[in-house]
Design an enzyme around this catalytic site. Sequence first.
Site, PDB file in Angstrom:
ATOM      1  N   ASP A 152     -13.529  38.829  26.541  1.00  0.00           N
ATOM      2  CA  ASP A 152     -12.555  37.932  27.235  1.00  0.00           C
ATOM      3  C   ASP A 152     -13.400  36.435  27.776  1.00  0.00           C
ATOM      4  O   ASP A 152     -14.285  36.882  28.307  1.00  0.00           O
ATOM      5  CB  ASP A 152     -13.088  39.104  28.292  1.00  0.00           C
ATOM      6  CG  ASP A 152     -11.815  38.570  29.788  1.00  0.00           C
ATOM      7  OD1 ASP A 152     -10.863  37.276  29.336  1.00  0.00           O
ATOM      8  OD2 ASP A 152     -12.393  38.399  30.203  1.00  0.00           O
ATOM      9  N   CYS A 197      -7.964  33.195  29.585  1.00  0.00           N
ATOM     10  CA  CYS A 197      -7.068  32.553  30.708  1.00  0.00           C
ATOM     11  C   CYS A 197      -6.093  31.067  30.069  1.00  0.00           C
ATOM     12  O   CYS A 197      -6.434  30.757  32.015  1.00  0.00           O
ATOM     13  CB  CYS A 197      -7.991  33.108  31.488  1.00  0.00           C
ATOM     14  SG  CYS A 197      -9.620  32.071  32.913  1.00  0.00           S
ATOM     15  N   ALA A 216     -19.044  39.739  32.969  1.00  0.00           N
ATOM     16  CA  ALA A 216     -18.961  39.242  34.346  1.00  0.00           C
ATOM     17  C   ALA A 216     -17.956  38.481  35.001  1.00  0.00           C
ATOM     18  O   ALA A 216     -17.543  38.104  34.136  1.00  0.00           O
ATOM     19  CB  ALA A 216     -20.348  38.522  35.013  1.00  0.00           C
ATOM     20  N   PRO A 217     -17.660  39.237  35.935  1.00  0.00           N
ATOM     21  CA  PRO A 217     -17.812  39.855  37.135  1.00  0.00           C
ATOM     22  C   PRO A 217     -17.363  41.441  37.134  1.00  0.00           C
ATOM     23  O   PRO A 217     -18.498  42.506  38.019  1.00  0.00           O
ATOM     24  CB  PRO A 217     -17.308  39.325  38.694  1.00  0.00           C
ATOM     25  CG  PRO A 217     -15.999  39.041  38.416  1.00  0.00           C
ATOM     26  CD  PRO A 217     -16.385  38.211  36.623  1.00  0.00           C
ATOM     27  N   ASP A 246     -27.272  37.111  24.359  1.00  0.00           N
ATOM     28  CA  ASP A 246     -26.854  36.419  23.622  1.00  0.00           C
ATOM     29  C   ASP A 246     -25.961  36.903  22.716  1.00  0.00           C
ATOM     30  O   ASP A 246     -26.400  38.068  22.273  1.00  0.00           O
ATOM     31  CB  ASP A 246     -27.779  35.352  23.402  1.00  0.00           C
ATOM     32  CG  ASP A 246     -26.800  33.930  22.627  1.00  0.00           C
ATOM     33  OD1 ASP A 246     -26.342  32.697  23.207  1.00  0.00           O
ATOM     34  OD2 ASP A 246     -26.832  34.188  21.270  1.00  0.00           O
TER      35      ASP A 246
HETATM   36  N1  SAM Z   1     -14.735  39.670  31.808  1.00  0.00           N
HETATM   37  C1  SAM Z   1     -14.344  39.505  32.759  1.00  0.00           C
HETATM   38  C2  SAM Z   1     -14.015  40.084  33.725  1.00  0.00           C
HETATM   39  O1  SAM Z   1     -12.610  40.893  32.956  1.00  0.00           O
HETATM   40  O2  SAM Z   1     -14.246  39.653  35.102  1.00  0.00           O
HETATM   41  C3  SAM Z   1     -14.289  37.780  33.079  1.00  0.00           C
HETATM   42  C4  SAM Z   1     -15.297  37.090  32.368  1.00  0.00           C
HETATM   43  S1  SAM Z   1     -14.981  35.189  32.231  1.00  0.00           S
HETATM   44  C5  SAM Z   1     -13.620  35.269  31.230  1.00  0.00           C
HETATM   45  C6  SAM Z   1     -16.415  34.818  30.582  1.00  0.00           C
HETATM   46  C7  SAM Z   1     -17.442  34.526  30.814  1.00  0.00           C
HETATM   47  O3  SAM Z   1     -18.234  34.696  29.782  1.00  0.00           O
HETATM   48  C8  SAM Z   1     -18.516  34.862  31.960  1.00  0.00           C
HETATM   49  O4  SAM Z   1     -18.706  35.451  32.983  1.00  0.00           O
HETATM   50  C9  SAM Z   1     -19.497  33.424  31.535  1.00  0.00           C
HETATM   51  O5  SAM Z   1     -20.085  33.620  32.244  1.00  0.00           O
HETATM   52  C10 SAM Z   1     -20.083  33.972  30.097  1.00  0.00           C
HETATM   53  N2  SAM Z   1     -19.811  32.897  29.391  1.00  0.00           N
HETATM   54  C11 SAM Z   1     -20.381  31.803  29.319  1.00  0.00           C
HETATM   55  N3  SAM Z   1     -20.688  31.047  28.036  1.00  0.00           N
HETATM   56  C12 SAM Z   1     -20.930  32.000  27.684  1.00  0.00           C
HETATM   57  C13 SAM Z   1     -21.639  32.024  26.140  1.00  0.00           C
HETATM   58  N4  SAM Z   1     -22.269  31.209  25.194  1.00  0.00           N
HETATM   59  N5  SAM Z   1     -21.552  33.502  25.232  1.00  0.00           N
HETATM   60  C14 SAM Z   1     -20.861  35.136  26.084  1.00  0.00           C
HETATM   61  N6  SAM Z   1     -20.685  34.824  26.873  1.00  0.00           N
HETATM   62  C15 SAM Z   1     -20.604  33.502  27.960  1.00  0.00           C
END
Ligand code: SAM
Length: 457
Positions: A182, A235, A116-117, A165
């Site tokens: 990511d 990032c 997400a997003p 998960d």
């Molecule tokens: N890949 C997305 C994009 O290009 O639009 C951005 C991703 S953002 C950097 C990281 C994502 O990891 C968030 O949407 C967040 O909700 C999710 N996230 C948070 N905790 C996590 C966890 N424990 N395991 C997997 N994903 C997680």
Amino acid sequence: MFLAEQLLIPESLLKPLRSVPGFDEAAFLAAHQQVPVTSVRLHPLKGNAFRDEADDVVAWCSQGRYLPVRPVFTLDPAFHGGAYYVQEASSMFLDYLIRQLVPERNNLRVLDLCAAPGGKSTLLASLLEKDSLLVSNEVIRSRASILEENMARWGYMNAWVTSDDPAVLGKLSGYFDIIVVDAPCSGSGLFRKDPAALDEWSEANVELCCQRQKRIIADVWPSLKKGGIMVYATCSYSPEENEQILKWLAVTFSAENAGVDVPREWGITTVTLQEGQPAGYRFSPDKARGEGFFIAAVRKTTDTAVAKPAKFRHKEAHQAQERISNLLTGDAFTCIPTDGDAFSAMHTAHVPDYYLLKNSLYFRRAGLPAGHFAGNDWLPSHDLALSVDLAEHVPAIPVDRDTALRFLRKEDPGLSPLAKGWYRIVYEGIGLGWVKSLGNRYNNYLPKYWRIRMQAP
Ligand code: SAM
């Protein structure tokens, strides 16, 4: 152009960066007083927005465009139809990396784990051939909704959305050819876009993120097949979340770096962990045209059992299949009953995947949600109007910008009367949704939660 307020980069962030090869502190600090660049990535199959020859192309992604000013995207109907995705330019490097590492992108199983997003997922969807399958996953359910919406906009039948998960996905032993992580990170690379993130930044948070990144990778690693590729990105500028994660991957899982050559003039810093071998790529706004970003790819070298296909008995859905056949191009798809009386269309090669994944994953979207029967009528889904597979002969009403915006506000679009039936509202060749003509008036079938609330200035 300078930012309205000066950004004060913490000394504890700068300190470890001073030992990163190529780091130029004065240039780095100066770049952090400039406004961030705006960029979009175009849908390869939808519309003509930003396709002028004079448009400013992102060097590492042929569909990427820099914009001289940031438009009000909400008031552009093409944006709502998925003609482009507003994406930070550095992160479009995923396009170059995958094209270089995986020249043939047929019949692949690809996971975007933290999706997400949907920036990386829409990019991956455009890169893969139709018989490849993309699973876009977002564990946080509230964020999975926006992912689902963006994937619907992008309109690909082979892009599915789950909300699980990483450990649940990790149980699909040896299933994926490519996994993109990511990772959630401390976010220092986006300070220019979101100065408020500076207040949340701390060394303790970097450490916390680094532990979480390792946990996420370790949980999902078993589902990567031997020889498969994991792309890891953040990032963040912090080496703890970048180079050190790569070192940990090599030590813990014997992962091999999968590097590519990058033209020097792009201003990207290639990270090497062993003499002469590219291992990762750093983006810093004083050198490359984009925000702070890190990306790397590793290859799995260890043996991994491959999950057996699930046994399934597929119930033919003849009536729905027939209805959908009249609406879609090509015939390489199968119709699957999903929620209640709804049906989705999926590439026939993906039916076994559906039954395998259904056993363990929480689907938000599998295949293309196509619609459902209401008595003898077929109610097309909103996703179908946005699909790149919709047949050209499906009745459409081309509209101008004002009419498109009225439709997108879920108001009466003010159309001239047409024969009874379903029509797709089309703006500059891009589908936006459905209306149903009752002869003397129209019903607007835009889903309520897609409605835009902003009025034109
Ligand atoms: N890949 C997305 C994009 O290009 O639009 C951005 C991703 S953002 C950097 C990281 C994502 O990891 C968030 O949407 C967040 O909700 C999710 N996230 C948070 N905790 C996590 C966890 N424990 N395991 C997997 N994903 C997680």
